[in-house]
Enzyme design. Structure first.
Site: not given
Ligand SMILES: [Zn+2]
Length: 164
Positions: A65, A67, A95, A98
């Site tokens: 992801h 991040e 999410c 993260c």
């Molecule tokens: Zn994430």
């Protein structure tokens, strides 16, 4: 506009928008690869020390992801796992994974563009960034350039549906 506090707020908002535009630029790199357009930057002392965009399909890695990529880069840049005095800008609300990484890396401030009703853990489904039982809490500023960040995602999915 003669209220100095009001002017300070305005300057801060402008700064957040400036860095969010950089996160949007990262998201556009993801979109160019056919990835869901999500981007992030990490800023310290008015300088970007980490950038990342969603690379889940390209790398076949569910942890790639925006991040996570940005956090790894920032830690490498400053030679520390603690991202003290850093602000993380991300186009979509983090999410659970993260948000967990943000808490683990002690990021003091997160600024996100648009809320994620399906996975958002910075206040939408739950708030892992401000959980009082954890040893670290993060300041959260939601909704910076929200329309831009949201439109980017809805247009991506609309195009995807047309192709399918
Ligand atoms: Zn994430």
């Amino acid at each position: 506009m003669n209220d100095p506090f009001c002017q300070l707020e305005l300057t801060e908002q402008k700064q957040h928008e400036h860095w969010m535009r950089q996160a949007i630029a990262e998201a556009q790199k993801a979109e160019a690869l056919g990835e869901v357009p999500i981007g992030a930057v990490i800023v310290r002392n008015n300088e970007i020390i980490g950038r990342g965009y969603n690379l889940r399909e390209t790398t076949l890695d569910s942890t790639a992801h925006a991040e996570m990529v940005a956090i790894r880069q920032a830690s490498e840049a400053i030679g520390a796992w603690r991202l003290l005095e850093c602000s993380l800008y991300v186009t979509l609300e983090p999410c659970p994974m993260c948000a967990g990484a943000i808490v683990q890396s002690r990021v003091p401030r997160v600024i996100f563009g648009t809320a994620d009703p399906k996975a958002g853990c910075a206040g939408t489904l739950m708030n892992l960034l401000q959980e009082p039982r954890f040893n670290h809490r993060t300041e959260v500023i939601p909704g910076v350039l929200q329309p831009e960040c949201s439109t980017m995602l809805t247009q991506f999915f609309r195009k995807l549906r047309k192709k399918g």
